[in-house]
Write an enzyme that holds these catalytic residues in place. Structure first.
Site, PDB file in Angstrom:
ATOM      1  N   SER A 173      -7.151  -2.088   7.054  1.00 19.98           N
ATOM      2  CA  SER A 173      -8.160  -1.228   6.444  1.00 19.98           C
ATOM      3  C   SER A 173      -8.857  -1.964   5.303  1.00 19.98           C
ATOM      4  O   SER A 173      -8.269  -2.861   4.684  1.00 19.98           O
ATOM      5  CB  SER A 173      -7.490   0.041   5.896  1.00 19.98           C
ATOM      6  OG  SER A 173      -8.360   0.768   5.040  1.00 19.98           O
TER       7      SER A 173
ATOM      8  N   TYR B 112      -1.232   3.993   0.614  1.00 17.75           N
ATOM      9  CA  TYR B 112      -1.674   3.640   1.972  1.00 17.75           C
ATOM     10  C   TYR B 112      -2.219   2.220   2.001  1.00 17.75           C
ATOM     11  O   TYR B 112      -1.842   1.410   2.847  1.00 17.75           O
ATOM     12  CB  TYR B 112      -2.746   4.633   2.426  1.00 17.75           C
ATOM     13  CG  TYR B 112      -3.578   4.163   3.599  1.00 17.75           C
ATOM     14  CD1 TYR B 112      -3.059   4.187   4.886  1.00 17.75           C
ATOM     15  CD2 TYR B 112      -4.886   3.715   3.407  1.00 17.75           C
ATOM     16  CE1 TYR B 112      -3.829   3.757   5.963  1.00 17.75           C
ATOM     17  CE2 TYR B 112      -5.657   3.289   4.474  1.00 17.75           C
ATOM     18  CZ  TYR B 112      -5.119   3.312   5.757  1.00 17.75           C
ATOM     19  OH  TYR B 112      -5.883   2.877   6.814  1.00 17.75           O
TER      20      TYR B 112
END
Length: 263
Positions: free
Chosen positions: A143, A156
């Protein structure tokens, strides 16, 4: 049919980006292992769609937060498909939570699925590739939050950042076996996970204003890049491909506020 006679395992392939990758691989002639956690009906739909197009698909269920299951799916897929050339680590969890509200359960959840599950699945499959002299390829979806933190996404992002570092090291160690290892750092894509944003006109505009291309990416666009790289990237390893519509080129969106101590 650039990938005819090749075999791939795609995790988290019952929907979203994983589904798009599985379908695109099948269109190129690849046999596809469709992994799912709890969405069996959706996974069966992916399998049916592949088979209706003349392709071949296998279903594999596993909870990747459990190391034993992460390892066992690798061996089960290998045996059922009689070998695997490509692994696409797409499965993962994501949700927002302020750093001051994150508890041990949150950290464990992110680490178990995003990092440990990916780690041990990749390791087990790499052992099999080496043992059977398969010059394969491993792609891991990370990501932009692994490269630049987002509000509420520090935990995350940390697990995705760990995958970025891990896979670069893995690329070096597996290179003598001609196994290529790369990551794809995705930006804002239109999936079920991001639905609260792209289904909210106000939030959608806020995010899109921070993306030079002015829109969310579509799952098929991520799939196209990965399949192209699998079919042509014979000299590509240890790389991190950023696929974000230019998001990281801008300052991003959102402004941090004081933590609400009264909640």
């Amino acid at each position: 049919m650039r990938l005819k006679h090749k075999k791939a395992l795609v995790t988290g392939a019952s929907g979203g980006i994983g589904r798009a990758i599985a379908l695109q691989l099948a269109r190129e002639g690849c046999w596809v292992g469709v992994h799912y956690f709890d969405k069996e009906e959706e996974a069966k739909q992916v399998q049916t769609e592949i088979e209706n197009q003349g392709g071949k698909a296998y279903l594999f269920q596993a909870d990747l937060s459990e190391v034993a299951q992460a390892k066992s799916i690798a061996t089960a897929a290998w045996e059922a498909m009689q070998g695997i050339d490509y692994l696409v680590n797409n499965a993962g969890i994501s949700y927002k939570k302020h750093f001051l509200d994150v508890d041990e359960a949150d950290v464990d959840a992110f680490m178990d699925v995003n990092f440990k599950g990916t780690f041990f699945l990749s390791q087990t499959l790499a052992h099999l590739m080496i043992r059977h002299q398969i010059e394969g390829s491993i792609y891991t979806i990370t990501s932009v939050n692994a490269l630049r933190p987002g509000l509420g996404l520090s935990t995350y992002g940390a697990t995705k950042g760990a995958l970025e570092t891990l896979m670069k090291g893995v690329a070096m160690e597996l290179a003598p076996h001609q196994i290529r290892v790369n990551t794809i750092a995705l930006g804002a894509f239109e999936t079920d996970i991001t639905a609260p944003v792209w289904q909210n006109p106000t939030l959608l505009k806020e995010v899109n204003d921070g993306i030079p291309m002015g829109r969310f990416g579509q799952p098929y666009e991520a799939a196209a890049v990965i399949v192209d790289l699998l079919s042509s990237g014979s000299y590509l390893t240890g790389a991190s491909i950023t696929l974000d519509g230019g998001l990281l080129l801008m300052r991003g969106y959102g402004k941090p506020n004081l933590y609400d101590t009264e909640k």
